[in-house]
Design an enzyme around this catalytic site. Structure first.
Site, PDB file in Angstrom:
ATOM      1  N   ASP A   3      33.359  26.164  58.781  1.00  0.00           N
ATOM      2  CA  ASP A   3      33.052  27.399  58.043  1.00  0.00           C
ATOM      3  C   ASP A   3      33.196  28.618  58.952  1.00  0.00           C
ATOM      4  O   ASP A   3      33.209  28.488  60.188  1.00  0.00           O
ATOM      5  CB  ASP A   3      31.612  27.292  57.517  1.00  0.00           C
ATOM      6  CG  ASP A   3      31.396  28.078  56.236  1.00  0.00           C
ATOM      7  OD1 ASP A   3      32.227  28.951  55.920  1.00  0.00           O
ATOM      8  OD2 ASP A   3      30.372  27.833  55.555  1.00  0.00           O
ATOM      9  N   ASP A  58      33.635  30.130  46.895  1.00  0.00           N
ATOM     10  CA  ASP A  58      32.298  29.621  46.574  1.00  0.00           C
ATOM     11  C   ASP A  58      32.063  29.704  45.070  1.00  0.00           C
ATOM     12  O   ASP A  58      31.082  29.160  44.558  1.00  0.00           O
ATOM     13  CB  ASP A  58      31.223  30.429  47.304  1.00  0.00           C
ATOM     14  CG  ASP A  58      31.001  29.904  48.721  1.00  0.00           C
ATOM     15  OD1 ASP A  58      31.505  28.814  49.034  1.00  0.00           O
ATOM     16  OD2 ASP A  58      30.322  30.592  49.500  1.00  0.00           O
TER      17      ASP A  58
HETATM   18  C1  DGJ Z   1      29.686  29.134  52.880  1.00  0.00           C
HETATM   19  C2  DGJ Z   1      30.480  28.031  52.271  1.00  0.00           C
HETATM   20  O1  DGJ Z   1      31.528  28.551  51.510  1.00  0.00           O
HETATM   21  C3  DGJ Z   1      29.559  27.148  51.443  1.00  0.00           C
HETATM   22  O2  DGJ Z   1      30.313  26.141  50.817  1.00  0.00           O
HETATM   23  C4  DGJ Z   1      28.495  26.572  52.323  1.00  0.00           C
HETATM   24  O3  DGJ Z   1      29.050  25.690  53.257  1.00  0.00           O
HETATM   25  C5  DGJ Z   1      27.738  27.681  53.013  1.00  0.00           C
HETATM   26  N1  DGJ Z   1      28.623  28.594  53.692  1.00  0.00           N
HETATM   27  C6  DGJ Z   1      26.755  27.141  54.007  1.00  0.00           C
HETATM   28  O4  DGJ Z   1      26.109  28.114  54.694  1.00  0.00           O
END
Ligand code: DGJ
Length: 731
Positions: A476, A544
């Site tokens: 991430d 997301d």
């Molecule tokens: C952002 C990501 O896009 C999510 O899927 C998740 O992993 C969160 N970060 C976790 O903090």
């Protein structure tokens, strides 16, 4: 440089230039793919220009006539169509390269020296054109890597400082194309968190349109590096001349689209020169990242399929390989989990029938536990309260359940509330005398510093060394760079570039040591998606936003540039649509789940379990087949996409209602594509929810000709919100 030396250099260059024969001076250098060409021409004055770009001609000698056919005015500079426009000499428009020589002079004029073609194999070759300045010892090599069958070209440059002192690169683009049309139509994308890939189509008018980003790390949050340009009129799925391109660079980029005084389009793409002057010491060189593009005169559908094939064959990590379905716990638990909860989720993973459990954010940090996003980033030790027996216990527990285990990391970042921040404040990107500005409560580590690179590599290396069976990494990246300053670098203007180079250095090391592990590229959704990064990653997290209705649109737009196998799609509880709709949408890529399995009703659970099996039976068609966009949800109250395998004997068609207007649905047949007109096909509805009132297809068989001329009506409407059809040759 003193006068004597500069005279000597000029005389060397003069001797060199007269040694170039007439034939070499006027030669055409055709850079050809299966259907297209960039025809470069070496002028009598040895400057290299673009004579023609587009569908290739049978006789290469005819490219030299093309420019004469256009009577659109005078090119006073004579270099509007330069193959790599230098600044500071006769150029009057946007340059591709701008430098400051060792003596402070800012002029540049590049001349042909030589060209060579190196064949890698029957399909891939690299043309290298060497250019040199006439007054200064500065060289540029233009590279064109051609993927013949895929109609794809990667273009980059190497700039060499052969001067006695430092040369400063002020602009150093990767590509400088010159396109000719009557009109130019740009399709660009913009977005933000949960709103990735919002398309906009505009006609390019005289002057410069700039696509760029200055965000540093999560560089593509507002503007991805992907775009398309149609010539003459906006291309459709099956018609029109269109270029699809992107800079393979996970940092700041800039694309200049300049309609010049002759109504030609100058396309210059490269690293964003913003705050990024780059100094080359004597004998140093700079290699720019590749600009990749494909061109089609048959519309966006063919262009996408070319790019997909190229990505699977050559760029995306393990593009032809297998992928694991998974259950992720992010939306199921957020930060609130412990060993017993995870043990339960591992059982659920098995129950659902997917291959792997992916543990998300929240598993680390002790002095500053990662119980929310305000603390812990940087401290990559298991939280002893949540995971008293460590990650190793979970990996073993997964094995006991017959599933694999994967884990989330965000190794480039740090929370000020962390041991790492206290121990190594000098590793953090921030201005020394200014207040910190946080993004998601965090700051970015200075990956230009080799010590930080070692630290980041060490996070992964330790995880794998302790847990050799760890099978999946979600990488991430949630913050942008504010207050850009490195306490390591001598030259601050190198930071944005050296950051990305540092990141790639770490990823090179990770891949060299751990070639088998599957890795997902994530950046708080799709904040960093490009082929520079996808060289290391098997898949990427598109957004997301997993509301399936939104997702139909987001996936549709991403599909122009990235093959389905690279799309990580998870079924979540976002949106109001039934589980079937959510699952159908997620199937158009690499399927995963992020739901509380134990809360599913028995019927939903049964459906999900069957869906995983159904997906296993069709995933190869989706991953490796050709994709055809049949109905754009922006133009219809429904969307339709199909995938066809290479033999054209198997296909899958996904259909979704995307409007809740009264009576909305597929009122007419949708024309299928990519089938064999001579073959007969059976159509069967699959992935049916058990309560469906509808049958699963008829016994009719239809010719490919019929299905592609008349079409087939999947019957999507408000009662039948999503329909998946399997199309198989009737034998
Ligand atoms: C952002 C990501 O896009 C999510 O899927 C998740 O992993 C969160 N970060 C976790 O903090």
């Amino acid at each position: 440089m003193n006068v004597c030396r500069s005279k000597k250099l000029l005389s060397v260059l003069f001797t060199f230039s007269v040694s170039i024969s007439f034939a070499q001076r006027n030669q055409i250098i055709p850079i050809e793919t299966q259907h297209n060409v960039i025809a470069l021409q070496v002028g009598n004055d040895l400057r290299v220009s673009t004579a023609y770009f587009g569908t290739k001609l049978k006789d290469t000698s005819e490219y030299r006539f093309v420019r004469q056919m256009y009577r659109r005015g005078d090119d006073y500079s004579g270099i509007l169509n330069s193959a790599y426009t230098p600044a500071g000499s006769r150029n009057l428009v946007e340059p591709a390269i701008e430098v400051r020589h060792a003596n402070g002079n800012t002029s540049l004029d590049l001349y042909f020296v030589s060209s060579a073609v190196e064949k890698t194999d029957a399909n891939v070759s690299v043309t290298n054109i060497l250019l040199r300045d006439s007054a200064y010892a500065l060289e540029v090599s233009l590279f064109f890597k051609v993927y013949y069958k895929e109609d794809v070209v990667e273009q980059w440059t190497v700039i060499r400082n052969k001067e006695k002192g430092n040369v400063t690169l002020q602009k150093y683009a990767s590509a400088n194309l010159y396109l000719t049309g009557d009109q130019y139509w740009l399709k660009q994308f913009h977005g933000d968190w949960a709103k990735e890939m919002q398309p906009e189509v505009t006609r390019l008018t005289a002057g410069i349109k700039v696509l760029d980003t200055k965000l540093g790390t999560r560089a593509h949050l507002y503007q991805p590096p992907t775009f398309m340009v149609s010539l003459d009129k906006p291309a459709t799925e099956d018609e029109g001349k269109v270029l699809l391109g992107q800079l393979e660079w996970s940092g700041n980029f800039k694309v200049d689209l300049e309609v010049d005084p002759l109504n030609n389009l100058r396309l210059i793409a490269g690293i964003n020169p913003f705050a990024s002057e780059y100094t080359l010491k004597p004998n140093q060189q700079f290699e720019t990242p590749a600009f990749v593009f494909t061109f089609s005169d048959k519309g966006t559908g063919e262009a996408s399929r070319n790019l997909h094939r190229w990505a699977r064959n050559y760029k995306l990590y393990d593009g032809k390989g297998d992928r694991m379905t998974l259950l992720n716990n992010w939306e199921a638990t957020f930060f609130n989990f412990d060993e017993p909860i995870l043990a339960g989720l591992l059982k659920d993973t098995k129950k659902l029938g997917v291959d792997l459990f992916l543990l998300d954010d929240g598993w680390f940090g002790n002095n500053y536990p990662r119980n929310n996003d305000r603390a812990g980033l940087g401290d990559w030790q298991e939280n002893v309260k949540k995971l008293p027996h460590g990650v190793g216990f979970l990996v073993r527990e997964a094995e006991n359940n017959g599933v694999k285990f994967g884990i989330w990391v965000e190794p480039e970042m740090v929370n000020p509330k962390s041991d790492l921040y206290l121990k190594h404040p000098e590793w953090v990107i921030k201005q020394p005398n200014r207040q910190e500005h946080l993004y998601r409560n965090q700051l970015v580590l200075d990956l230009s510093n080799p010590k930080v690179q070692n630290f980041v590599f060490g996070i992964l290396d330790t995880l794998f060394t302790k847990n050799p069976n760890l099978a999946f990494i979600k990488w991430d990246c949630n913050a942008v760079i504010y207050n850009a300053y490195s306490s390591f670098l001598e030259k601050q203007s190198h930071l944005y570039v050296d950051y990305v180079k540092g990141l790639y250095n770490v990823l090179d090391r990770v891949r060299a040591k751990y070639p088998k592990v599957e890795m997902m590229l994530c950046s708080g959704g799709g904040g960093r998606v490009d082929y520079g990064a996808l060289k290391y990653f098997n898949e990427f997290w598109l957004s997301d936003n997993t509301d399936p209705l939104e997702r139909v649109f987001i996936q549709y737009e991403y599909s122009y540039f990235y093959p389905a196998i690279s799309h990580s799609n998870h079924v979540t509880d976002w949106g109001k649509q039934p589980l079937k709709y959510r699952t159908d949408v997620a199937m158009m890529g690499k399927l995963g789940f992020d739901i509380v399995v134990s809360k599913l009703s028995p019927k939903d659970l049964e459906f999900a379990q069957k869906a995983v099996k159904t997906y296993d039976s069709i995933k190869t068609i989706i991953w490796q087949g050709d994709m055809y966009r049949l109905a754009d949800p922006r133009e219809n109250p429904y969307a339709s996409v199909m995938y066809v395998n290479e033999l054209k004997d198997k296909a899958v068609m996904f259909n979704y209602i995307t409007s809740n207007r009264y009576g909305a649905g597929s009122l007419s047949p949708i024309k299928l594509k990519g089938l064999d007109p001579a073959k007969k096909y059976k159509i069967r509805e699959i992935n049916i929810y058990q309560e469906s009132r509808f049958g699963n297809g008829s016994n009719n068989s239809y010719s490919g000709d019929y299905l592609m001329t008349v079409g087939y009506n999947p019957g999507v409407n408000s009662n039948r919100m999503s329909v998946v059809l399997q199309i198989e040759e009737a034998k």
